[in-house]
Design an enzyme around this catalytic site. Structure first.
Site, PDB file in Angstrom:
ATOM      1  N   ASP A   1       0.840  -1.196   0.000  1.00  0.00           N
ATOM      2  CA  ASP A   1       0.000   0.000   0.000  1.00  0.00           C
ATOM      3  C   ASP A   1       0.882   1.256   0.000  1.00  0.00           C
ATOM      4  O   ASP A   1       1.867   1.331   0.745  1.00  0.00           O
ATOM      5  CB  ASP A   1      -0.866  -0.019   1.268  1.00  0.00           C
ATOM      6  CG  ASP A   1      -1.904   1.080   1.289  1.00  0.00           C
ATOM      7  OD1 ASP A   1      -2.794   1.059   0.423  1.00  0.00           O
ATOM      8  OD2 ASP A   1      -1.823   1.970   2.165  1.00  0.00           O
TER       9      ASP A   1
ATOM     10  N   GLU B   1       1.709  -0.614  -5.042  1.00  0.00           N
ATOM     11  CA  GLU B   1       0.701   0.387  -5.377  1.00  0.00           C
ATOM     12  C   GLU B   1       1.413   1.725  -5.324  1.00  0.00           C
ATOM     13  O   GLU B   1       1.640   2.294  -4.250  1.00  0.00           O
ATOM     14  CB  GLU B   1      -0.453   0.373  -4.362  1.00  0.00           C
ATOM     15  CG  GLU B   1      -1.569   1.301  -4.787  1.00  0.00           C
ATOM     16  CD  GLU B   1      -2.083   2.276  -3.732  1.00  0.00           C
ATOM     17  OE1 GLU B   1      -3.141   2.867  -3.959  1.00  0.00           O
ATOM     18  OE2 GLU B   1      -1.426   2.463  -2.690  1.00  0.00           O
TER      19      GLU B   1
HETATM   20  C1  NOJ Z   1      -4.361   3.030  -0.964  1.00  0.00           C
HETATM   21  C2  NOJ Z   1      -5.523   2.133  -0.705  1.00  0.00           C
HETATM   22  O1  NOJ Z   1      -5.823   1.421  -1.880  1.00  0.00           O
HETATM   23  C3  NOJ Z   1      -6.646   3.031  -0.245  1.00  0.00           C
HETATM   24  O2  NOJ Z   1      -7.855   2.331  -0.164  1.00  0.00           O
HETATM   25  C4  NOJ Z   1      -6.255   3.647   1.069  1.00  0.00           C
HETATM   26  O3  NOJ Z   1      -7.248   4.591   1.436  1.00  0.00           O
HETATM   27  C5  NOJ Z   1      -4.919   4.365   0.969  1.00  0.00           C
HETATM   28  N1  NOJ Z   1      -3.936   3.620   0.265  1.00  0.00           N
HETATM   29  C6  NOJ Z   1      -4.362   4.658   2.345  1.00  0.00           C
HETATM   30  O4  NOJ Z   1      -3.910   3.475   2.939  1.00  0.00           O
END
Ligand code: NOJ
Length: 499
Positions: free
Chosen positions: A192, A253
């Site tokens: 993440d 991500e």
């Molecule tokens: C990316 C995640 O996909 C999202 O859902 C989240 O709100 C943010 N990162 C913060 O962790």
């Protein structure tokens, strides 16, 4: 079946958003037992792996992306024993399990942050006497003041304080968390905010700027994302992943300013893959798809790793709605599944679910809704399993539109033209056809609204984004919608052809 270390290179990975997938205990929130109960469905669908969005102990200020205990399961989702049972059963069916790791921030309920609030050990977070001008991604300032006057940094909600990755203790803790889940048998991690964690020295102001400070895929760089130092962390993690047998992987991500910057996250000494969000953001037009595909393949070649493709996830409006119709969504999906590399599916897209646009405001739970007036709840509505009554849920945490009874897994099961059966057929062919999965592609000459791709041996993929049907050569193996009487591919349709 689980022996191949390179499995991730052309895998189809199915994202499970645990709250919304399947509810075994009937409390209105999905759980790990619910996922385990649907492994048969996932095996029939033909996915290679599941990626579980966070199921860890969390007060759910951001749907679980605010973790209070990185080594346990939240009671609403079950127990560690349920997790172990899920991994064992998934592996027995040849399905791998990827979990979400949230290293940029913890929950404000994490014992470390609670201790910091008491004035002890603030060095694990980012505390300052004065805030700078950084904005939270969810809107508003990225700093919140504590009772004693100091401020702490949170790039997301105030309940998600940023960890201080300059502190070796934080680094050691996450190396240990990786091992904890690897020891339990997970096959990989989705990282993440993989472009977060390291902040520019001295936390400099961004300065005046119109509009939101950090735009996803924006050209400008900000001092809190995509800092060079973050790559050191991945170089520490990679040997840990490599020390486990069976091909343990990590996918980033990372919302960065260019495919070149994205490619820096991927390689033999860093992460295995990064999500290719440019493909998700492309318009439904042959030209924009082609531009993104070319760019992605070029970058992937540079780092020697196949690219990933994604059309929907839990953060963006579902692609049925984004692209404007179910026909277009199905066509985009058949394009994606024919491209070289791995594909990520988001739960419910195989049913052709649209974004729910009319959720009552008072039911919305996304913190971005409260801070910025934008809500991601519409793609997180629970999955309709049955066609009658409660659609497989008792009092679901977000209401399921009654018209989704026609889109339920049960309603689509035996309809050969259903979206569910299209996905099943595509994934079956992807496994059996030698041209699909890894490899390369060649563009064929085509009219400007048409994409024609050749994959060796013997497969041509045609996507028609224009307004006239196009004649195609070869035997149609699969099409995203009905073909014209003469076999031509109509607008908003993709066909896979054997040549
Ligand atoms: C990316 C995640 O996909 C999202 O859902 C989240 O709100 C943010 N990162 C913060 O962790």
């Amino acid at each position: 079946m689980l022996g191949n270390d390179d499995w991730w290179r052309d895998a189809v990975v199915y994202q499970v958003y645990p709250r919304s997938f399947a509810d075994a205990d009937g409390d209105g929130v999905g759980d790990l037992e619910g996922v385990r109960g649907r492994l048969g469905y996932l095996a029939d669908l033909g996915v290679d792996a599941i990626w579980l969005s966070p199921f860890y102990t969390s007060p759910m200020a951001d749907g679980g992306y605010d973790v209070a205990d990185y080594r346990d399961v939240d009671p609403i989702f079950g127990t560690l024993a349920d997790f172990d049972a899920l991994v064992a059963d998934a592996h027995a069916r040849g399905i791998r399990v990827v979990v979400d790791l949230v290293p940029n921030h913890s929950s404000d309920q994490h014992p470390w942050f609670q201790q910091a609030l008491r004035g002890e050990r603030r060095d694990r977070y980012v505390f300052r006497d004065r805030p700078n001008d950084w904005e939270s991604i969810f809107g508003g300032p990225a700093w919140t003041r504590t009772a004693d006057g100091q401020w702490y940094l949170h790039l997301f909600a105030p309940e998600q304080p940023d960890l201080n990755w300059e502190n070796p203790e934080v680094r050691a803790e996450f190396r240990d968390i990786l091992r904890f889940w690897l020891d339990r048998g997970v096959d990989g991690f989705r990282i993440d905010v993989a472009h977060g964690m390291i902040k520019a020295d001295g936390l400099p102001d961004v300065g005046q700027k119109e509009g939101p400070q950090a735009e996803m895929l924006g050209d400008e760089r900000v001092p809190y994302f995509d800092q060079d130092g973050v790559h050191e962390i991945y170089r520490e993690w990679r040997p840990i992943l490599d020390s486990y047998p069976g091909g343990r992987m990590a996918v980033a991500e990372a919302w960065v300013s260019s495919p070149e910057r994205l490619a820096r996250y991927v390689g033999p000494d860093e992460l295995h893959q990064a999500f290719n969000f440019e493909f998700m953001m492309a318009d439904f037009h042959a030209k924009s798809f082609r531009t993104v595909i070319d760019k992605s393949l070029r970058e992937a070649e540079l780092v020697g790793a196949p690219t990933t493709w994604v059309l929907s996830n839990h953060d963006k409006p579902r692609h049925v709605t984004r692209h404007g119709s179910l026909a277009r969504a199905r066509a985009a999906t058949l394009l994606m599944l024919a491209l070289p590399g791995s594909a990520y599916l988001y739960n419910g897209e195989e049913l052709g679910l649209p974004e729910v646009l009319d959720l009552p405001d008072e039911l919305r739970q996304d913190p971005a809704w409260l801070r910025r007036g934008e809500s991601r709840d519409g793609c997180r509505v629970p999955i309709p399993w049955t066609s009658s009554g409660d659609l497989g849920w008792r009092d679901p945490w977000l209401p399921i539109p009654p018209e989704w009874s026609a889109l339920s897994a049960e309603a689509q099961e035996h309809d050969p033209a259903s979206t569910l059966n299209l996905y099943r057929a595509a994934l079956r062919l992807r496994r059996s056809h030698p041209a699909l999965g890894g490899g390369t592609l060649r563009w064929l000459d085509s009219p400007k609204d048409v994409l024609a791709i050749e994959r060796d041996p013997g497969l041509v993929v045609v996507l028609n984004t224009g307004d006239q049907a196009v004649k195609v050569p070869g035997e149609v193996l699969l099409a995203s919608g009905p073909l014209a009487d003469d076999g031509a591919v109509p607008p908003d349709t993709t066909a896979w052809l054997q040549t």
